[in-house]
Motif scaffolding. Structure first.
Motif, mmCIF file in Angstrom:
data_model
loop_
_atom_site.group_PDB
_atom_site.id
_atom_site.type_symbol
_atom_site.label_atom_id
_atom_site.label_comp_id
_atom_site.label_asym_id
_atom_site.label_seq_id
_atom_site.Cartn_x
_atom_site.Cartn_y
_atom_site.Cartn_z
ATOM 1 N N PRO A 1 53.706 17.169 0.699
ATOM 2 C CA PRO A 1 52.589 16.281 1.036
ATOM 3 C C PRO A 1 51.809 16.892 2.204
ATOM 4 C CG PRO A 1 54.742 15.156 1.195
ATOM 5 C CD PRO A 1 55.001 16.620 1.125
ATOM 6 N N VAL A 2 50.494 16.875 2.104
ATOM 7 C CA VAL A 2 49.620 17.484 3.116
ATOM 8 C C VAL A 2 48.597 16.441 3.555
ATOM 9 C CG1 VAL A 2 47.936 19.327 3.540
ATOM 10 C CG2 VAL A 2 49.972 19.790 2.154
ATOM 11 N N ARG A 3 48.192 16.485 4.791
ATOM 12 C CA ARG A 3 47.281 15.477 5.348
ATOM 13 C C ARG A 3 45.945 15.449 4.607
ATOM 14 N NH1 ARG A 3 44.363 17.764 10.653
ATOM 15 N NH2 ARG A 3 44.141 19.928 10.004
ATOM 16 N N ALA A 4 45.296 14.292 4.656
ATOM 17 C CA ALA A 4 44.061 14.068 3.914
ATOM 18 C C ALA A 4 42.911 14.956 4.378
ATOM 19 C CB ALA A 4 43.654 12.603 4.012
ATOM 20 N N ALA A 5 42.988 15.491 5.587
ATOM 21 C CA ALA A 5 41.944 16.393 6.069
ATOM 22 C C ALA A 5 41.975 17.737 5.363
ATOM 23 C CB ALA A 5 42.096 16.613 7.584
ATOM 24 N N GLU A 6 43.080 18.030 4.632
ATOM 25 C CA GLU A 6 43.227 19.342 4.000
ATOM 26 C C GLU A 6 43.319 19.286 2.482
ATOM 27 O OE1 GLU A 6 46.124 21.990 5.772
ATOM 28 O OE2 GLU A 6 45.940 20.973 7.705
ATOM 29 N N VAL A 7 43.848 18.189 1.929
ATOM 30 C CA VAL A 7 43.979 18.084 0.473
ATOM 31 C C VAL A 7 43.489 16.716 0.010
ATOM 32 C CG1 VAL A 7 45.960 19.664 0.444
ATOM 33 C CG2 VAL A 7 46.339 17.190 0.473
ATOM 34 N N SER A 8 43.236 16.604 -1.275
ATOM 35 C CA SER A 8 42.626 15.373 -1.798
ATOM 36 C C SER A 8 43.629 14.332 -2.268
ATOM 37 C CB SER A 8 41.668 15.725 -2.949
ATOM 38 O OG SER A 8 42.364 16.404 -3.987
ATOM 39 N N PHE A 9 44.894 14.711 -2.456
ATOM 40 C CA PHE A 9 45.896 13.732 -2.888
ATOM 41 C C PHE A 9 47.298 14.234 -2.559
ATOM 42 C CE2 PHE A 9 45.658 16.727 -6.273
ATOM 43 C CZ PHE A 9 46.798 16.639 -7.057
ATOM 44 N N VAL A 10 48.267 13.328 -2.660
ATOM 45 C CA VAL A 10 49.663 13.532 -2.250
ATOM 46 C C VAL A 10 49.731 13.868 -0.762
ATOM 47 C CG1 VAL A 10 51.875 14.673 -2.695
ATOM 48 C CG2 VAL A 10 50.314 14.273 -4.589
ATOM 49 N N ALA B 1 44.618 21.927 -4.193
ATOM 50 C CA ALA B 1 44.218 23.052 -3.337
ATOM 51 C C ALA B 1 44.155 22.647 -1.865
ATOM 52 C CB ALA B 1 42.861 23.573 -3.784
ATOM 53 N N VAL B 2 44.697 23.503 -0.997
ATOM 54 C CA VAL B 2 44.601 23.310 0.451
ATOM 55 C C VAL B 2 43.206 23.754 0.906
ATOM 56 C CG1 VAL B 2 45.528 23.998 2.684
ATOM 57 C CG2 VAL B 2 47.075 23.647 0.750
ATOM 58 N N GLY B 3 42.616 22.971 1.795
ATOM 59 C CA GLY B 3 41.261 23.264 2.253
ATOM 60 C C GLY B 3 40.193 22.610 1.400
ATOM 61 N N ARG B 4 40.625 21.753 0.445
ATOM 62 C CA ARG B 4 39.675 21.023 -0.416
ATOM 63 C C ARG B 4 40.016 19.530 -0.368
ATOM 64 N NH1 ARG B 4 39.956 18.695 -5.034
ATOM 65 N NH2 ARG B 4 41.991 19.553 -5.578
ATOM 66 N N PRO B 5 39.560 18.824 0.663
ATOM 67 C CA PRO B 5 39.902 17.412 0.787
ATOM 68 C C PRO B 5 39.116 16.482 -0.142
ATOM 69 C CG PRO B 5 38.538 18.096 2.627
ATOM 70 C CD PRO B 5 38.845 19.337 1.844
#
Length: 320
Positions: free
Chosen positions: A175-184, A138-142
């Motif tokens: 792949p999304v930055r760690a500030a927005e998602v928890s993995f990948v 999920a985006v917005g769940r780091p």
């Protein structure tokens, strides 16, 4: 003394101009420029088409807004707009929140993500899109749920992998930055995730330079690492604004894309300037600021094409 990133830039530039000199005929095509419309907020689809058409943009990445069987863009109306504005769909931007999370430890949320993907795969096929963007978590769940997120996500995606293959739609893992998602978070981690799914229907990557500037050692090298897996590249400048309004090295990105023959296939450069913040999804519900949106589009496409032509016309020398 040259800095490390400058050395890498120079290597990419050297390779680019060597290739341009040896095979100039292979550079007659230009990179396909699209636009991701979900950042336009809550506006009629016709307005989005009109804005892009005015900027001479011929591809659109549609908001994957089929959150239920009665929601989202209608196929017939969408195809009529595509014909009216002489545009094509590059792909569909899949949207994954805590409510439809492939990696969730709540089975109902995983099922919601699977059902959502089924709707979007069918829609993407109907409107002639080439790819559907997939975010493993999920985006917005780091914050991670636990240490089994990757396994659950890969297992969830595998349930619809046959459908991707059957409909000939590329599953583009982002792949999304760690500030927005928890993995990948990186291209390497996206490739690992693809191997974990282990299916011919899941083989592609959607890059995003805004995330890459946080997570990759060098954006150009990451593009080269993605190779043929890369099917779409989301663009924004360093401030997540219009191209040319920050300090993102657009030139090296363009050269790296040409080095992997991005211009020769159904692959797209797609701006997605959403502004800063840990959760970009509220942008999809915003009231459209027409003046601001028109500027984002016009500035980004004109700057990108200007830099592309500069490079292809020998703006740098290969030895520089």
């Amino acid at each position: 003394m040259t800095q490390n990133y400058e050395k890498k830039n120079k290597q990419i530039r050297k390779r680019f101009y060597e290739l341009l000199e040896k095979h100039p005929d292979s550079f007659t095509k230009r990179l396909k420029f699209s636009w991701s419309n979900w950042g336009f907020g809550f506006e009629p689809l016709k307005d989005s088409f009109h804005r892009l058409h005015q900027a001479d943009i011929r591809y659109i990445e549609l908001h994957g807004n089929h959150y239920g069987k009665d929601l989202g863009y209608r196929v017939k109306e969408t195809k009529q707009l595509l014909e009216s504005y002489d545009m094509s769909v590059s792909g569909v931007c899949g949207m994954f929140s805590a409510e439809n999370d492939l990696s969730s430890n709540a089975p109902g949320k995983r099922q919601a993500a699977i059902d959502y993907l089924k709707r979007e795969i069918e829609f993407t096929k109907e409107v002639g899109g080439h790819y559907l963007l997939v975010v493993p978590g999920a985006v917005g769940r780091p914050q991670a749920y636990d240490d089994m997120e990757l396994e659950r996500s890969a297992d969830s995606l595998l349930t619809v992998a046959d459908l991707f293959q059957e409909y000939e739609i590329k599953a583009a893992v982002e792949p999304v930055r760690a500030a927005e998602v928890s993995f990948v978070h990186t291209v390497a981690e996206a490739r690992h995730y693809i191997r974990k799914v282990n299916h011919k229907g899941v083989q592609h990557i959607n890059g995003d330079v805004y995330h890459m500037q946080s997570e990759e050692a060098h954006i150009g090298e990451a593009i080269l690492e993605a190779e043929d897996h890369l099917v779409n590249l989301h663009m924004a400048d360093s401030n997540r604004g219009a191209l040319g309004d920050g300090h993102m090295d657009i030139d090296t990105i363009i050269m790296a894309l040409y080095l992997i023959d991005f211009h020769q296939k159904a692959a797209f450069v797609t701006p997605e300037p959403l502004g800063p913040g840990g959760d970009p999804y509220p942008a999809m519900h915003a009231k459209p600021d027409q003046e601001k949106l028109n500027y984002l589009v016009q500035q980004s496409v004109s700057y990108f094409r200007e830099r592309e032509e500069y490079l292809l016309n020998g703006g740098y020398t290969k030895n520089q």
